[in-house]
Design an enzyme around this catalytic site. Structure first.
Site, short mmCIF file in Angstrom:
data_model
loop_
_atom_site.label_atom_id
_atom_site.label_comp_id
_atom_site.label_asym_id
_atom_site.label_seq_id
_atom_site.Cartn_x
_atom_site.Cartn_y
_atom_site.Cartn_z
N HIS A 15 0.85 -1.36 -0.16
CA HIS A 15 0.07 0.21 0.03
C HIS A 15 1.06 1.25 -0.03
CE1 HIS A 15 -4.10 -1.64 0.68
NE2 HIS A 15 -3.25 -2.65 1.01
N ASP A 119 -5.90 5.73 3.02
CA ASP A 119 -5.97 4.43 2.23
C ASP A 119 -7.30 3.88 2.67
OD1 ASP A 119 -5.40 1.44 2.55
OD2 ASP A 119 -3.87 2.09 1.13
#
Length: 233
Positions: A15, A119
């Site tokens: 990520h 995120d």
């Protein structure tokens, strides 16, 4: 006018790398834009693991318009690992301190903080963002169908008390308004039909609905979240 976005990627190098690449592209696309990436590392097992090395390379490569702020986290025993959502929740105070420093360091010629980009697994950070009165956006790295299913299952659970983790054997298909045909129950990801995981994804979906929608945030593929609507960009 100079503006700044603050990115908060999920822990984990997968990520983090994708967030960094997105930030680089956005900065290159407009010289009025500044970005600060707040890095939440996993507790390091050793100083030479891949994630630790990558984070170190980022923090030494900060530039005028692209900066990296890595918070400090306490090491954990190697035989113990908290659920990611619990671990992220515990980092809120440190993230808040970094955000406050960004706001307080704003001078006459400094870029105005225009929003936060979190995120998909850091959706709980919207609570921190709301304290500073700026919009919060989300990077959703899965596909639009998965997002639509998540939001619809959450709506069925909250409004109709329909729990997909308790489906009867006679239920073979589910109707989703954004799909052209019924969806086979056997094709649902396990985390939707698992009692252990469903609560987490329901909580995520509720946070998703609080996000700000803006088509200009992504260039190309991606998903924008706003209110009760989902839009593919």
């Amino acid at each position: 006018m100079k503006i700044q976005l603050v990115f908060i990627p999920s822990p984990g190098i997968g990520h983090l790398r994708s967030t960094v690449e997105l930030a680089k592209r956005l900065v290159r696309s407009d010289d009025r834009l500044w970005i600060t990436v707040i890095i939440i590392p996993y507790p390091s097992i050793s100083d030479d693991d891949v994630e630790t090395t990558y984070i170190a390379s980022l923090t030494t490569a900060s530039q005028d318009r692209l900066n990296y702020e890595a918070i400090s986290v306490a090491n954990q025993p190697t035989d113990y690992q908290e659920p990611t959502q619990v671990y992220i929740e515990k980092q809120k105070p440190q993230v808040r301190d970094v955000v406050a420093r960004i706001f307080h360091s704003t001078g006459v010629d400094s870029p105005r903080v225009a929003g936060f980009v979190v995120d998909m697994f850091c959706s709980s950070m919207i609570d921190v963002v709301n304290e500073f009165g700026v919009p919060c956006y989300m990077v959703y790295t899965s596909n639009a169908t998965c997002l639509g299913i998540t939001l619809h299952i959450q709506r069925m659970f909250d409004e109709k008390k329909y729990d997909v983790s308790e489906l009867e054997d006679s239920v073979n298909e589910l109707e989703f308004p954004f799909l052209t045909r019924p969806y086979p129950v056997k094709c649902l990801p396990d985390f939707f039909t698992s009692k252990d995981w469903l609560a987490f994804f329901l909580a995520q979906a509720r946070c998703f609905r609080k996000m700000k929608e803006d088509k200009r945030l992504c260039d190309g593929g991606g998903v924008g979240i706003g209110g009760s609507d989902t839009e593919v960009l």
